[in-house]
Design an enzyme around this catalytic site. Structure first.
Site, PDB file in Angstrom:
ATOM      1  N   ARG A   1       0.806  -1.218   0.027  1.00  0.00           N
ATOM      2  CA  ARG A   1      -0.142  -0.125   0.185  1.00  0.00           C
ATOM      3  C   ARG A   1       0.972   1.251   0.095  1.00  0.00           C
ATOM      4  O   ARG A   1       0.634   2.343  -0.977  1.00  0.00           O
ATOM      5  CB  ARG A   1      -1.073  -0.192   1.164  1.00  0.00           C
ATOM      6  CG  ARG A   1      -2.283  -0.541   1.048  1.00  0.00           C
ATOM      7  CD  ARG A   1      -2.729  -1.353   2.224  1.00  0.00           C
ATOM      8  NE  ARG A   1      -1.633  -2.375   2.589  1.00  0.00           N
ATOM      9  CZ  ARG A   1      -1.909  -3.364   2.507  1.00  0.00           C
ATOM     10  NH1 ARG A   1      -2.789  -3.968   1.748  1.00  0.00           N
ATOM     11  NH2 ARG A   1      -1.146  -4.693   2.771  1.00  0.00           N
ATOM     12  N   THR A   2       1.839   1.339   0.881  1.00  0.00           N
ATOM     13  CA  THR A   2       2.346   2.636   1.085  1.00  0.00           C
ATOM     14  C   THR A   2       3.159   3.048  -0.263  1.00  0.00           C
ATOM     15  O   THR A   2       3.083   4.103  -0.970  1.00  0.00           O
ATOM     16  CB  THR A   2       3.748   2.691   2.134  1.00  0.00           C
ATOM     17  OG1 THR A   2       2.744   2.080   3.269  1.00  0.00           O
ATOM     18  CG2 THR A   2       4.137   3.801   2.746  1.00  0.00           C
TER      19      THR A   2
ATOM     20  N   LYS B   1      26.643  -3.762  -2.523  1.00  0.00           N
ATOM     21  CA  LYS B   1      28.154  -3.372  -2.459  1.00  0.00           C
ATOM     22  C   LYS B   1      28.786  -3.004  -1.128  1.00  0.00           C
ATOM     23  O   LYS B   1      29.881  -2.595  -1.088  1.00  0.00           O
ATOM     24  CB  LYS B   1      28.636  -2.780  -3.767  1.00  0.00           C
ATOM     25  CG  LYS B   1      28.004  -3.222  -5.040  1.00  0.00           C
ATOM     26  CD  LYS B   1      28.489  -2.219  -6.196  1.00  0.00           C
ATOM     27  CE  LYS B   1      27.914  -2.776  -7.504  1.00  0.00           C
ATOM     28  NZ  LYS B   1      28.265  -1.604  -8.466  1.00  0.00           N
TER      29      LYS B   1
ATOM     30  N   ARG C   1      11.595   3.831   3.009  1.00  0.00           N
ATOM     31  CA  ARG C   1      11.199   2.811   4.194  1.00  0.00           C
ATOM     32  C   ARG C   1      12.348   2.224   4.348  1.00  0.00           C
ATOM     33  O   ARG C   1      12.952   1.585   3.461  1.00  0.00           O
ATOM     34  CB  ARG C   1      10.096   1.951   3.552  1.00  0.00           C
ATOM     35  CG  ARG C   1       9.828   0.861   4.604  1.00  0.00           C
ATOM     36  CD  ARG C   1       8.609   0.084   4.466  1.00  0.00           C
ATOM     37  NE  ARG C   1       7.623   0.830   4.912  1.00  0.00           N
ATOM     38  CZ  ARG C   1       6.015   0.045   4.629  1.00  0.00           C
ATOM     39  NH1 ARG C   1       6.080  -0.981   4.255  1.00  0.00           N
ATOM     40  NH2 ARG C   1       5.081   1.068   5.102  1.00  0.00           N
TER      41      ARG C   1
ATOM     42  N   HIS D   1       5.545   6.161  11.421  1.00  0.00           N
ATOM     43  CA  HIS D   1       4.864   5.849  10.073  1.00  0.00           C
ATOM     44  C   HIS D   1       4.017   6.911   9.931  1.00  0.00           C
ATOM     45  O   HIS D   1       2.821   6.879   9.921  1.00  0.00           O
ATOM     46  CB  HIS D   1       4.147   4.570  10.062  1.00  0.00           C
ATOM     47  CG  HIS D   1       3.806   4.056   8.766  1.00  0.00           C
ATOM     48  ND1 HIS D   1       4.107   4.727   7.553  1.00  0.00           N
ATOM     49  CD2 HIS D   1       3.580   2.928   8.128  1.00  0.00           C
ATOM     50  CE1 HIS D   1       3.458   4.268   6.548  1.00  0.00           C
ATOM     51  NE2 HIS D   1       3.228   3.039   6.615  1.00  0.00           N
TER      52      HIS D   1
HETATM   53  C1  NCD Z   1       2.099  -1.028   8.108  1.00  0.00           C
HETATM   54  C2  NCD Z   1       3.531  -1.098   8.428  1.00  0.00           C
HETATM   55  O1  NCD Z   1       4.355  -1.195   7.336  1.00  0.00           O
HETATM   56  O2  NCD Z   1       3.993  -0.471   9.233  1.00  0.00           O
HETATM   57  N1  NCD Z   1       1.583  -1.420   7.071  1.00  0.00           N
HETATM   58  C3  NCD Z   1       1.319  -0.043   6.044  1.00  0.00           C
HETATM   59  O3  NCD Z   1       2.225   0.692   6.020  1.00  0.00           O
HETATM   60  N2  NCD Z   1       0.024  -0.116   5.950  1.00  0.00           N
HETATM   61  C4  NCD Z   1       1.781  -2.161   8.955  1.00  0.00           C
HETATM   62  C5  NCD Z   1       2.421  -3.655   8.970  1.00  0.00           C
HETATM   63  O4  NCD Z   1       3.223  -3.912   8.381  1.00  0.00           O
HETATM   64  O5  NCD Z   1       1.718  -4.249   9.788  1.00  0.00           O
END
Ligand code: NCD
Length: 309
Positions: A57-58, A86, A107, A135
């Site tokens: 999703r993100t 590397k 991320r 997040h």
């Molecule tokens: C979450 C995350 O990556 O922190 N997912 C997301 O971004 N919607 C939640 C999760 O991984 O459980």
């Protein structure tokens, strides 16, 4: 605040007015996010998506947001094919992405990585999840969901359920909700409870908080039941994960005494913590919630690149 050029590392960097401004702009982005209206707001802009951890999703909603606004993106979904393999440092990877783009979305499994990245970037860095840390863009879409699906944020009683220890979404959301007039109940077994420093800081910020072990204790009161996945990848070993793996199961029985207008949210992915039988009920807000990732990220991308004010 003037967003142009600002890094979005923690929701704590935003005040309530900033958050409400983003949500107002996001409301206006919905027809573009749905593809009903076209836009060239981000024409000529490039977003770098650097994903050192899995994401559906993100990453895809950031990319959809950029494409729907007429912008473009480059980046990677896993670092195996890059010079990270590397031995390149995060600092150097960021310097390069900063030279090739107008905004960086990162991320990374390590807590604090987005803050570190922001030190080496000439363009705004947006934290898309740093380990068990924060997040913030998930929080913005969570707040948009609460506001749109229940009508308001102030006055809401919110139960945060599941892995509150390792779940970064609930850490960020707690800090954000503390800026509003909300009652927060942290529902988890003791080993997965909200870190004391998060509870303490939220309290200092004005949130009314309490702890509970089971959903039954709070289900009748809650306006929002925010369920999370047990963060398997952050446990030291398989055995300690297995002890708590299936501790919550939200099904129709568990929601029997819930308020008629309560909503169930989840950042997704879900594993087994929400039974699919809930999907077709009026409680289920989690798929709409995932959609709201597109308009909120549109608003934020526009603000930090300075095409929106
Ligand atoms: C979450 C995350 O990556 O922190 N997912 C997301 O971004 N919607 C939640 C999760 O991984 O459980």
């Amino acid at each position: 605040m003037n967003f142009k050029g600002t890094h979005i590392v923690s929701v704590r960097d935003l005040c309530r007015e900033d958050i409400e401004h983003i949500l107002d702009l996001a409301d206006g982005m919905i027809p573009i996010a749905r593809g009903e209206k076209s836009s060239s707001l981000m024409k000529g802009k490039i977003m770098a998506t650097l994903f050192f951890e899995p994401s559906t999703r993100t990453r895809l909603s950031f990319e959809s947001a950029m494409l729907r606004l007429g912008g473009r993106f480059l980046g990677f979904a896993e670092p195996g094919g890059t010079s990270v393999k590397k031995g390149e440092t995060l600092a150097d990877t960021i310097r390069m992405a900063s030279a090739y783009s107008d905004v960086i979305v990162i991320r990374h499994p390590q807590e604090g990585s987005a803050r570190l990245a922001s030190k080496f970037s000439d363009v705004p860095v947006i934290n898309a999840g740093d380990g068990a840390g924060q997040h913030p863009t998930q929080t913005l879409l969570d707040l948009m969901t609460i506001r749109r699906e229940t009508g308001k944020i102030d006055g809401r009683k919110i139960a945060l359920v599941g892995d509150l220890k390792f779940g970064r979404t609930v850490h960020s959301l707690t800090y954000a909700l503390a800026k509003f007039d909300t009652d927060l109940t942290f529902v988890a077994p003791p080993s997965l409870q909200m870190p004391p420093e998060v509870v303490e800081l939220a309290g200092q910020m004005g949130a009314r908080t309490q702890l509970a072990n089971t959903l039954e204790e709070v289900v009748e009161e809650a306006d929002v039941i925010y369920v999370t996945r047990i963060q398997k990848e952050r446990f030291p070993d398989e055995a300690s994960y297995k002890k708590v793996a299936n501790v919550f199961k939200i099904d129709l029985d568990a929601l029997e005494n819930a308020k008629k207008n309560a909503i169930v949210m989840h950042p997704l992915p879900r594993v087994k913590e929400i039974d699919p039988e809930v999907d077709d009920t009026k409680f289920a807000a989690y798929f709409k919630q995932a959609f709201y990732g597109v308009p909120t990220r549109m608003a934020l991308l526009g603000l930090v690149t300075g095409v929106l004010e």
